[in-house]
Design a protein around this motif. Structure first.
Motif, PDB file in Angstrom:
ATOM      1  N   GLY A   1      14.874   7.971   2.211  1.00  0.00           N
ATOM      2  CA  GLY A   1      15.732   8.344   0.874  1.00  0.00           C
ATOM      3  C   GLY A   1      15.022   7.968  -0.342  1.00  0.00           C
ATOM      4  N   THR A   2      14.841   6.468  -0.332  1.00  0.00           N
ATOM      5  CA  THR A   2      14.201   5.958  -1.624  1.00  0.00           C
ATOM      6  C   THR A   2      12.825   6.687  -1.718  1.00  0.00           C
ATOM      7  OG1 THR A   2      15.077   4.010  -1.064  1.00  0.00           O
ATOM      8  CG2 THR A   2      13.218   3.922  -2.487  1.00  0.00           C
ATOM      9  N   ALA A   3      11.981   6.957  -0.756  1.00  0.00           N
ATOM     10  CA  ALA A   3      10.657   7.360  -1.132  1.00  0.00           C
ATOM     11  C   ALA A   3      10.831   8.911  -1.720  1.00  0.00           C
ATOM     12  CB  ALA A   3       9.785   7.435   0.140  1.00  0.00           C
ATOM     13  N   TYR A   4      11.534   9.694  -1.017  1.00  0.00           N
ATOM     14  CA  TYR A   4      11.862  11.042  -1.567  1.00  0.00           C
ATOM     15  C   TYR A   4      12.110  10.928  -2.561  1.00  0.00           C
ATOM     16  CZ  TYR A   4      12.742  16.023  -1.248  1.00  0.00           C
ATOM     17  OH  TYR A   4      12.765  17.103  -1.586  1.00  0.00           O
TER      18      TYR A   4
ATOM     19  N   MET B   1      -0.921  20.240  -2.643  1.00  0.00           N
ATOM     20  CA  MET B   1       0.307  20.207  -1.910  1.00  0.00           C
ATOM     21  C   MET B   1       0.094  19.477  -0.703  1.00  0.00           C
ATOM     22  SD  MET B   1       1.796  24.199  -1.963  1.00  0.00           S
ATOM     23  CE  MET B   1       2.384  24.771  -3.382  1.00  0.00           C
ATOM     24  N   ILE B   2      -1.203  19.849   0.038  1.00  0.00           N
ATOM     25  CA  ILE B   2      -1.563  19.103   1.211  1.00  0.00           C
ATOM     26  C   ILE B   2      -1.685  17.440   0.918  1.00  0.00           C
ATOM     27  CG2 ILE B   2      -3.329  18.968   2.817  1.00  0.00           C
ATOM     28  CD1 ILE B   2      -3.698  22.005   2.681  1.00  0.00           C
ATOM     29  N   ILE B   3      -2.439  17.412  -0.175  1.00  0.00           N
ATOM     30  CA  ILE B   3      -2.627  15.779  -0.233  1.00  0.00           C
ATOM     31  C   ILE B   3      -1.209  15.093  -0.702  1.00  0.00           C
ATOM     32  CG2 ILE B   3      -3.634  14.028  -2.130  1.00  0.00           C
ATOM     33  CD1 ILE B   3      -6.181  16.104  -2.196  1.00  0.00           C
ATOM     34  N   SER B   4      -0.509  15.864  -1.479  1.00  0.00           N
ATOM     35  CA  SER B   4       0.776  15.064  -1.742  1.00  0.00           C
ATOM     36  C   SER B   4       1.877  15.095  -0.705  1.00  0.00           C
ATOM     37  CB  SER B   4       1.619  16.145  -2.804  1.00  0.00           C
ATOM     38  OG  SER B   4       2.762  15.519  -3.082  1.00  0.00           O
ATOM     39  N   LEU B   5       1.668  15.953   0.276  1.00  0.00           N
ATOM     40  CA  LEU B   5       2.633  15.560   1.482  1.00  0.00           C
ATOM     41  C   LEU B   5       2.058  14.548   2.523  1.00  0.00           C
ATOM     42  CD1 LEU B   5       3.792  19.376   2.307  1.00  0.00           C
ATOM     43  CD2 LEU B   5       5.086  17.384   1.357  1.00  0.00           C
ATOM     44  N   GLY B   6       0.772  14.776   2.491  1.00  0.00           N
ATOM     45  CA  GLY B   6       0.075  13.790   3.334  1.00  0.00           C
ATOM     46  C   GLY B   6       0.152  12.273   2.851  1.00  0.00           C
ATOM     47  N   LEU B   7       0.025  12.080   1.706  1.00  0.00           N
ATOM     48  CA  LEU B   7       0.292  10.731   0.844  1.00  0.00           C
ATOM     49  C   LEU B   7       1.753  10.299   1.071  1.00  0.00           C
ATOM     50  CD1 LEU B   7      -1.954  10.861  -2.231  1.00  0.00           C
ATOM     51  CD2 LEU B   7      -2.132   9.548  -0.148  1.00  0.00           C
ATOM     52  N   LEU B   8       2.806  11.240   1.013  1.00  0.00           N
ATOM     53  CA  LEU B   8       4.139  11.022   1.301  1.00  0.00           C
ATOM     54  C   LEU B   8       4.449  10.575   2.761  1.00  0.00           C
ATOM     55  CD1 LEU B   8       7.050  11.053   0.088  1.00  0.00           C
ATOM     56  CD2 LEU B   8       7.126  13.157   0.997  1.00  0.00           C
ATOM     57  N   GLY B   9       3.528  11.399   3.590  1.00  0.00           N
ATOM     58  CA  GLY B   9       3.900  11.029   5.110  1.00  0.00           C
ATOM     59  C   GLY B   9       3.374   9.689   5.354  1.00  0.00           C
ATOM     60  N   LEU B  10       2.328   9.040   4.763  1.00  0.00           N
ATOM     61  CA  LEU B  10       1.710   7.521   4.800  1.00  0.00           C
ATOM     62  C   LEU B  10       2.615   6.834   4.387  1.00  0.00           C
ATOM     63  CD1 LEU B  10      -2.008   8.071   4.038  1.00  0.00           C
ATOM     64  CD2 LEU B  10      -0.928   7.683   6.179  1.00  0.00           C
TER      65      LEU B  10
ATOM     66  N   MET C   1       0.756  -1.255  -0.051  1.00  0.00           N
ATOM     67  CA  MET C   1      -0.023   0.092  -0.045  1.00  0.00           C
ATOM     68  C   MET C   1       0.881   1.098   0.015  1.00  0.00           C
ATOM     69  SD  MET C   1      -3.112   0.581  -0.041  1.00  0.00           S
ATOM     70  CE  MET C   1      -4.369   1.781   0.090  1.00  0.00           C
ATOM     71  N   ALA C   2       2.152   1.348   0.657  1.00  0.00           N
ATOM     72  CA  ALA C   2       2.933   2.326   0.782  1.00  0.00           C
ATOM     73  C   ALA C   2       3.261   2.893  -0.404  1.00  0.00           C
ATOM     74  CB  ALA C   2       4.129   1.958   1.385  1.00  0.00           C
ATOM     75  N   TRP C   3       3.508   2.055  -1.615  1.00  0.00           N
ATOM     76  CA  TRP C   3       3.910   2.191  -2.901  1.00  0.00           C
ATOM     77  C   TRP C   3       2.698   2.898  -3.860  1.00  0.00           C
ATOM     78  CZ3 TRP C   3       8.802   2.743  -4.107  1.00  0.00           C
ATOM     79  CH2 TRP C   3       9.623   1.914  -3.545  1.00  0.00           C
ATOM     80  N   THR C   4       1.678   2.384  -3.505  1.00  0.00           N
ATOM     81  CA  THR C   4       0.478   3.245  -3.986  1.00  0.00           C
ATOM     82  C   THR C   4       0.557   4.656  -3.545  1.00  0.00           C
ATOM     83  OG1 THR C   4      -0.710   0.881  -4.288  1.00  0.00           O
ATOM     84  CG2 THR C   4      -2.075   3.094  -4.326  1.00  0.00           C
TER      85      THR C   4
END
Length: 104
Positions: free
Chosen positions: A56-59, A39-48, A1-4
């Protein structure tokens, strides 16, 4: 789910990056609101995604998706140049994203 989560975070990053162009310096209300929401959605999903994935990989993948998507939409929507060298560089970024996904 994290990759999604990470994939959609990257898509929303494209949304806010392109959205910034349409805000006209934050003087247009609707594009400004949509950009901020992206922006908010993008950062929220990145946080999840970061709950599980290495930072490092995710960013790198998040910014890579955003970079490639924004560059491609810049070419398509905004008439930016699509030179062979530019497209090759975008291809290198895509290769890096795929490589990081394979080794993660």
């Amino acid at each position: 789910m994290a990759w999604t989560y990470l994939f959609f975070a990257g898509l929303f990053e494209i949304g806010w990056a392109i959205g910034l162009k349409y805000t006209d310096g934050f003087s247009k209300p609707m594009p400004t609101v949509l950009t901020i929401v992206s922006m908010i959605i993008s950062l929220g999903l990145l946080g999840l995604a970061l709950k599980t994935l290495p930072v490092g990989t995710a960013y790198a993948i998040w910014t890579g998706i955003g970079t490639v998507g924004t560059a491609m939409l810049g070419i398509w929507l905004l008439g930016e140049p699509a030179t062979a060298l530019r497209l090759a560089c975008i291809g290198l970024i895509v290769s890096g994203i795929v490589g990081l996904k394979l080794v993660a």
